[in-house]
Design a protein around this motif. Structure first.
Motif, mmCIF file in Angstrom:
data_model
loop_
_atom_site.group_PDB
_atom_site.id
_atom_site.type_symbol
_atom_site.label_atom_id
_atom_site.label_comp_id
_atom_site.label_asym_id
_atom_site.label_seq_id
_atom_site.Cartn_x
_atom_site.Cartn_y
_atom_site.Cartn_z
ATOM 1 N N ALA A 82 31.163 12.039 25.940
ATOM 2 C CA ALA A 82 31.202 13.497 26.116
ATOM 3 C C ALA A 82 30.313 13.917 27.284
ATOM 4 N N PHE A 83 29.158 13.300 27.395
ATOM 5 C CA PHE A 83 28.258 13.611 28.504
ATOM 6 C C PHE A 83 28.856 13.157 29.832
ATOM 7 N N GLN A 84 29.406 11.958 29.860
ATOM 8 C CA GLN A 84 29.955 11.422 31.101
ATOM 9 C C GLN A 84 31.180 12.211 31.574
ATOM 10 N N ALA A 85 31.840 12.896 30.666
ATOM 11 C CA ALA A 85 33.012 13.707 31.034
ATOM 12 C C ALA A 85 32.617 15.014 31.710
ATOM 13 N N GLN A 86 31.343 15.374 31.631
ATOM 14 C CA GLN A 86 30.883 16.621 32.240
ATOM 15 C C GLN A 86 30.598 16.403 33.730
ATOM 16 N N PRO A 87 30.842 17.414 34.551
ATOM 17 C CA PRO A 87 30.674 17.223 36.002
ATOM 18 C C PRO A 87 29.224 17.122 36.483
ATOM 19 N N ASP A 88 28.268 17.642 35.728
ATOM 20 C CA ASP A 88 26.888 17.646 36.201
ATOM 21 C C ASP A 88 25.936 17.352 35.045
ATOM 22 N N ARG A 89 25.442 16.134 34.993
ATOM 23 C CA ARG A 89 24.545 15.706 33.916
ATOM 24 C C ARG A 89 23.275 16.545 33.871
ATOM 25 N N ARG A 90 22.885 17.143 34.999
ATOM 26 C CA ARG A 90 21.657 17.945 35.037
ATOM 27 C C ARG A 90 21.762 19.203 34.173
ATOM 28 N N LYS A 91 22.967 19.559 33.782
ATOM 29 C CA LYS A 91 23.152 20.701 32.881
ATOM 30 C C LYS A 91 23.070 20.278 31.418
ATOM 31 N N LEU A 92 22.888 18.973 31.203
ATOM 32 C CA LEU A 92 22.837 18.430 29.847
ATOM 33 C C LEU A 92 21.474 17.844 29.493
ATOM 34 N N VAL A 93 20.767 17.365 30.511
ATOM 35 C CA VAL A 93 19.534 16.619 30.310
ATOM 36 C C VAL A 93 18.404 17.269 31.112
ATOM 37 N N CYS A 94 17.199 17.280 30.534
ATOM 38 C CA CYS A 94 16.011 17.813 31.210
ATOM 39 C C CYS A 94 15.747 17.070 32.514
ATOM 40 N N PRO A 95 14.940 17.643 33.377
ATOM 41 C CA PRO A 95 14.569 16.948 34.611
ATOM 42 C C PRO A 95 13.928 15.576 34.369
ATOM 43 N N ASP A 96 13.385 15.332 33.162
ATOM 44 C CA ASP A 96 12.814 14.012 32.875
ATOM 45 C C ASP A 96 13.890 12.944 32.710
ATOM 46 N N GLY A 97 15.155 13.363 32.663
ATOM 47 C CA GLY A 97 16.266 12.425 32.554
ATOM 48 C C GLY A 97 16.507 11.889 31.166
ATOM 49 N N VAL A 98 15.774 12.388 30.193
ATOM 50 C CA VAL A 98 15.843 11.833 28.840
ATOM 51 C C VAL A 98 16.213 12.887 27.796
ATOM 52 N N HIS A 99 15.435 13.936 27.742
ATOM 53 C CA HIS A 99 15.594 14.926 26.679
ATOM 54 C C HIS A 99 16.715 15.907 26.998
ATOM 55 N N LEU A 100 17.349 16.397 25.959
ATOM 56 C CA LEU A 100 18.492 17.287 26.130
ATOM 57 C C LEU A 100 18.065 18.728 26.369
ATOM 58 N N VAL A 101 18.894 19.438 27.106
ATOM 59 C CA VAL A 101 18.775 20.886 27.259
ATOM 60 C C VAL A 101 19.941 21.503 26.496
ATOM 61 N N GLU A 102 20.044 22.812 26.522
ATOM 62 C CA GLU A 102 21.052 23.514 25.721
ATOM 63 C C GLU A 102 22.461 22.931 25.895
ATOM 64 N N GLY A 103 22.867 22.700 27.134
ATOM 65 C CA GLY A 103 24.209 22.152 27.369
ATOM 66 C C GLY A 103 24.392 20.783 26.752
ATOM 67 N N GLY A 104 23.320 19.989 26.729
ATOM 68 C CA GLY A 104 23.383 18.667 26.117
ATOM 69 C C GLY A 104 23.504 18.741 24.609
#
Length: 128
Positions: A82-104
């Motif tokens: 589901a994450f890989q199907a999204q066009p921009d991972r930065r809208k799913l994951v925090c700048p730390d690259g690990v924790h989720l944000v609202e879109g994630g």
């Protein structure tokens, strides 16, 4: 509980040597749920970071998760996919690259929801 949603391995070592024991641990968790009358639903782990678009370590770990679930007839929620199907991972994951944000959280919840509806139908609503 009727269901237990399990995501295991986000912080685990993803080396080929570490994956089999991780799958043993994950299967033990699922079996402990089933022994207590709870349906385990396993999730693939989300991609990590931003420099590797394929998130190869997580993809490899998730291949093992998928194989283990299929071999043991365990329901699986495809969060990574589901994450890989999204066009921009930065809208799913925090700048730390690990924790989720609202879109994630939304994308993960949708993946869990899809699987939960399928499991609920098979176990509870299926015609006789």
């Amino acid at each position: 509980p009727e269901f237990c949603c399990i995501m295991y391995g986000t912080n685990n070592d993803k080396s080929p040597k570490a994956i089999p024991p991780a799958m043993d641990d994950l299967l033990a968790i699922a079996r402990a749920c089933a022994e207590r009358g709870t349906v385990p639903i396993i999730a693939t782990i989300p991609p990590r970071g931003f420099s590797d678009p394929d998130s190869k370590p997580e993809a490899g770990f998730n291949q093992a998760v998928t194989r283990m679930c299929r071999e043991n007839r365990l329901p699986i929620a495809y969060v990574f996919e589901a994450f890989q199907a999204q066009p921009d991972r930065r809208k799913l994951v925090c700048p730390d690259g690990v924790h989720l944000v609202e879109g994630g959280f939304t994308a993960a919840g949708q993946a869990w929801g899809k699987t939960l509806r399928q499991v609920s139908y098979v176990l509870l609503d299926r015609p006789d």
